[in-house]
Design a protein around this motif. Structure first.
Motif, short mmCIF file in Angstrom:
data_model
loop_
_atom_site.label_atom_id
_atom_site.label_comp_id
_atom_site.label_asym_id
_atom_site.label_seq_id
_atom_site.Cartn_x
_atom_site.Cartn_y
_atom_site.Cartn_z
N ILE A 247 0.84 -1.21 0.00
CA ILE A 247 0.00 0.00 0.00
C ILE A 247 0.88 1.25 0.00
CG2 ILE A 247 -1.67 1.32 1.36
CD1 ILE A 247 -2.84 -1.40 2.24
N TRP A 248 2.03 1.15 0.71
CA TRP A 248 2.97 2.29 0.73
C TRP A 248 3.43 2.62 -0.68
CZ3 TRP A 248 4.05 6.12 3.68
CH2 TRP A 248 5.26 6.82 3.57
N GLU A 249 3.61 1.62 -1.52
CA GLU A 249 4.00 1.86 -2.91
C GLU A 249 2.85 2.43 -3.73
OE1 GLU A 249 7.04 1.59 -4.03
OE2 GLU A 249 7.71 0.95 -2.04
N TYR B 38 4.40 9.78 6.10
CA TYR B 38 5.46 9.12 6.84
C TYR B 38 5.03 8.84 8.27
CZ TYR B 38 8.85 9.99 3.09
OH TYR B 38 9.52 9.98 1.91
N LEU B 39 4.32 9.78 8.85
CA LEU B 39 3.87 9.61 10.23
C LEU B 39 2.90 8.44 10.35
CD1 LEU B 39 4.43 11.04 12.89
CD2 LEU B 39 2.42 12.48 12.46
N ARG B 40 1.99 8.33 9.39
CA ARG B 40 1.03 7.21 9.41
C ARG B 40 1.76 5.87 9.23
NH1 ARG B 40 -4.27 8.22 9.28
NH2 ARG B 40 -5.02 10.30 8.78
N SER C 53 13.38 8.44 10.46
CA SER C 53 14.46 9.31 10.01
C SER C 53 14.04 10.22 8.85
CB SER C 53 15.67 8.46 9.60
OG SER C 53 15.35 7.68 8.44
N LYS C 54 12.97 9.89 8.18
CA LYS C 54 12.50 10.68 7.05
C LYS C 54 11.45 11.72 7.44
CE LYS C 54 13.25 6.76 3.93
NZ LYS C 54 12.65 5.84 2.94
#
Length: 878
Positions: free
Chosen positions: A789-791, A805-807, A826-827
């Motif tokens: 899903i991130w992709e 990024y937080l989610r 880190s991002k």
């Protein structure tokens, strides 16, 4: 062919049920119409020998309008046959006329055997009270005509106050018979038709034509209208715009150019006064059909025309252009127009509306100045300024008010109360209540009075916009500006106070009634009672009844509806129903519906079902009452009984109320009910009800992971909102919210739904859709799908931002992937204190990964304060 709702059609008398293949009206038919028909039982016979308003043929002065009309489809305009009935048909016709004229509206007309058909001459003699005209000796015809003429003057002189009755009668007759049978009746009775009757008949033909989906049937109705117009001209009536305008507008709406010219030939023959109006309709025709070449040709012909009525044609063309998009031609004609010579308020209003729509401010200001220098009344100029400013597109209401004031200042014209109130109405229609109240303040600064109608309009807008707290400001207007409210004003203010749960304020308003010599009404107390019952405060609701008794205000049907609906036991139901009966209050449909709800709430389902058997329920309300029974039974778990009543309604060829359909869908959520849910969904025609019910069916399909059905329903939603991307996105987001809420055991269904939406529907997922799927991954404990899903964010063209990024960081923490979570951390930019607060809260909540059993979503383990911060961050990233 466009379709619209029909209102009234056909004639003054009923005719052959056999020809129309219909039955007589039921007992619920219109009583006024019945009496009206009964009053003419002996008056309709032959036509008067006199004719009125013979045409005076116009001169051969050439008009700038109209090309040579063509005559296509002439055969199509011969739809009404002039043949006489055969003997059987005449017998049926006579029986039907007799039943109506004698007042027997409740009779059921069936096709009798030939042996029972009454002879033509005898029947007509019984019905009309005179022998059949064709059999009367010629020496007696003249005498009989004079007698009938005298009777007609007594009974058939149609005054303005009778127009509504006539329209209702026309509607009743046509609904039972149809146009063909009605026309035949006019011929048989030789009833003289006047202007009002012709207008009703022509209007009925056009409205019937708009209802038709079949072009041939529509042309048949047009042919009847054509014959009426032709008959009017032959009888010496002048064809006025009221009669032919509705026909031409239908032809324009349908884009029927040849037919349009065919009608125009009939209208303008010997009727020179109609030429400017016909020029307007012709220009409108070419604008509606987007024939710019013809529009330019008409403008060119007008430029060459030098007749005395040139300004009239110019005015008509501009009036037609105000409804279209012909800016270049509009400006061309406007430059040749002397605005001071236009006398029609309608034309001037349309011109200034067009100037506003086209944003031609300089030209508008010049026209305002020209009108002012020609001594046009300030009131009219103020009205034109209003029309201009409210027509400017994409202008906020605040800016419209400012422009309205500035133009008045430039023209040195003071707005009147009427124009300010029109601006108040304009603001209220857009629910800009605060602006409307500011206008009220400006009016009083200028010493102008506010009408009670405008005051009530603002109160209504307060309710629609949920600005209930403004009732206090509205109440202060009464005292500050010496406004005298009426009973409706107080009812609305009381209702607003109740909706903001200020019951003390509502009671105080009832005390203020004496200051204005007003008496409290049942509707005022009903508003308070309804508020208490909505708050489940039964004692407070009953106390209102005591207040009514003290104020000597008699309860009405709405009062008893509230009381019955909130009864806790059968004894209370009997008590209040007995009080209703003794008080003589009419038992309305709302009372019956309240009884059903009351019995269902008390578990007395059989008695609830017996309510619909009551003989007092009007036939026209029976379907609504049955729908309430379905809703009440479903709401209290009696789904099988509710479906049984539903089937009875369908067998009676009636439709279930949309709210009852929705309630039934709510409770048909057990497995295996999908086909029934689709059947109920198909019954909903109203858009808003359908969307709400559709999501309930989608929720059912999501719970049972029926992917194919979800996709089919989503395709329908896409088609419905094809032109509204924002609404479509919100609706699709809701589907994935359902997935996140259902605590999936696996992500198989959610992932496949995402791919199907991309492939089968052709839509890219929104950021919220992917956010919800990330939340679902946590409850499903599916780390691989989480990475997929991130992709999907990148594939959907949604770049990762700090919130993304937080989610993902929260999801990885919850799923126990500490290394990946650290890499994701880190991002994330930590400059925002809100972001830092969420990070710290997430660490505390998911320190050891997701707890056994999982949670509904990634926010479930977070404190409320953290969830509020996330909501603010979401708003910042929108």
């Amino acid at each position: 062919m466009p379709v619209s709702k029909a209102k009234n059609l056909a004639s003054l008398l009923r005719s052959g049920a056999a020809l129309a293949k219909t039955t007589a009206p039921t007992a619920s038919g219109d009583i006024a119409a019945k009496r009206y028909v009964s009053s003419v039982r002996s008056s309709a016979s032959t036509a008067s020998e006199s004719t009125q308003n013979r045409f005076v043929h116009s001169s051969n002065t050439q008009s700038p309008s109209f090309n040579s009309p063509s005559k296509p489809l002439i055969g199509a305009f011969d739809g009404c046959s002039d043949d006489h009935y055969n003997e059987d048909q005449e017998g049926l016709l006579s029986q039907e006329i007799s039943s109506i004229l004698c007042g027997d509206v409740d009779s059921k007309v069936v096709n009798p055997p030939k042996s029972q058909v009454i002879s033509r001459d005898k029947t007509l003699e019984n019905v009309l009270g005179v022998p059949c005209i064709s059999n009367i000796p010629s020496s007696d015809v003249s005498l009989r005509r004079k007698e009938v003429s005298r009777e007609r003057k007594q009974k058939w002189v149609l005054k303005i106050c009778q127009k509504t009755r006539l329209d209702r009668l026309v509607e009743l007759c046509f609904n039972q018979l149809g146009i063909d049978a009605t026309v035949q009746v006019f011929g048989k009775l030789r009833r003289e038709t006047g202007l009002v009757e012709y207008n009703a008949l022509i209007r009925s033909c056009i409205e019937k034509a708009r209802m038709m989906d079949n072009e041939e049937e529509s042309l048949k109705q047009l042919s009847v209208a054509y014959k009426f117009l032709k008959s009017m001209r032959e009888q010496g009536f002048q064809l006025q715009e009221d009669f032919y305008g509705q026909v031409l507008m239908y032809l324009i709406d349908c884009g029927m150019v040849p037919e349009f010219h065919f009608y125009c030939e009939l209208i303008r023959d010997g009727n020179a006064d109609s030429l400017p109006n016909l020029a307007y309709y012709e220009m409108l025709l070419f604008i509606k059909t987007k024939n710019i070449d013809k529009v330019e040709e008409l403008c060119y012909n007008l430029a060459l025309y030098d007749g005395k009525d040139k300004d009239t044609f110019l005015e008509k063309y501009l009036l037609a252009m105000s409804s279209g998009d012909c800016k270049e031609q509009f400006l061309q004609l406007l430059n040749t127009l002397d605005i001071t010579k236009v006398t029609s308020m309608k034309s001037l209003t349309c011109i200034f509306k067009s100037l506003g729509k086209l944003m031609l401010e300089n030209i508008a200001e010049k026209c305002f100045l020209d009108l002012k220098t020609s001594d046009v009344e300030a009131e009219k100029i103020s009205s034109f300024i209003f029309e201009y400013t409210t027509s400017v597109p994409n202008l906020a209401v605040e800016d419209i008010v400012l422009k309205f004031k500035n133009l008045h200042a430039e023209m040195d014209v003071t707005p009147s109360s009427a124009q300010w109130e029109k601006l108040i109405k304009f603001s209220c229609e857009l629910l800009k209540v605060h602006i409307a109240l500011d206008i009220v303040d400006q009016m009083y600064e200028q010493g102008l009075a506010l009408s009670i109608e405008a005051f009530n309009l603002i109160l209504g807008a307060c309710e629609e916009s949920y600005e209930y707290n403004l009732v206090r400001r509205m109440h202060s207007i009464i005292s500050c500006y010496n406004l005298k409210p009426n009973s409706e004003s107080f009812r609305m203010m009381i209702n607003l106070s109740v909706k903001m749960k200020d019951f003390a304020g509502a009671y105080n308003l009832t005390s203020d009634l004496q200051k204005f010599n007003l008496m409290p009404t049942a509707s005022m107390y009903n508003a308070i009672m309804g508020g208490y019952f909505r708050e489940k405060n039964i004692h407070g609701g009953l106390m209102v009844l005591k207040q009514m008794e003290d104020a000597k205000v008699k309860p009405d049907s709405q009062t008893f509806s509230y009381l019955l609906r909130n009864c806790n036991c059968e004894d209370d139901i009997i008590k209040f129903y007995d009080e209703l009966t003794l008080s003589g209050v009419q038992v309305t449909k709302h009372v019956y519906m309240a009884l059903i709800n009351a019995y269902a709430s008390c578990g007395q389902f059989e008695k609830a079902k017996q309510v619909i058997l009551g003989k007092g329920i009007p036939v026209k309300n029976l379907n609504e009452v049955k729908s309430m029974l379905v809703s009440a039974l479903a709401a209290h778990g009696q789904v099988s009984d509710a479906l049984e009543v539903y089937e009875e309604i369908k067998q009676a060829k009636c439709n279930l109320d949309p709210r009852s359909v929705s309630r039934l869908i709510d409770h048909l959520q057990s497995e295996g009910e999908f086909n029934r849910l689709l059947q109920l969904l198909d019954e909903l025609d109203e858009r808003n009800h359908w969307i709400g019910a559709c999501f309930k069916v989608i929720s059912y399909c999501v719970r049972h992971e029926d992917l194919r059905s979800v996709i089919e329903l989503l395709k329908k939603l896409k088609d419905m909102y094809n032109d509204d991307e924002v609404a479509r996105e919100v609706l699709f987001d809701e589907v994935f919210y359902r997935i996140a809420e259902k605590e999936p055991r696996t992500m198989h269904f959610g992932w496949n739904l995402l791919q199907s939406i991309k492939k089968d529907i052709g839509l890219r997922p929104s950021r919220k859709c992917l956010d919800f799927l990330l939340s679902a991954c946590i409850s499903a404990k599916d780390l691989p799908t989480c990475f997929k899903i991130w992709e999907e964010y990148i594939e959907a063209g949604l770049p990762h931002n700090s919130l993304s990024y937080l989610r993902m960081y929260q999801a990885l923490l919850a799923l126990g992937s500490q290394k990946s979570a650290k890499n994701m951390l880190s991002k994330i930019s930590k400059e925002d204190p809100h972001v830092r607060a969420v990070i710290y809260a997430s660490r505390a909540a998911y320190r050891n990964g997701a707890p056994v059993g999982g949670k509904k979503n990634a926010k479930a383990d977070l404190r409320p304060e953290t969830m509020n911060i996330l909501s603010k961050l979401e708003a910042n990233y929108k």
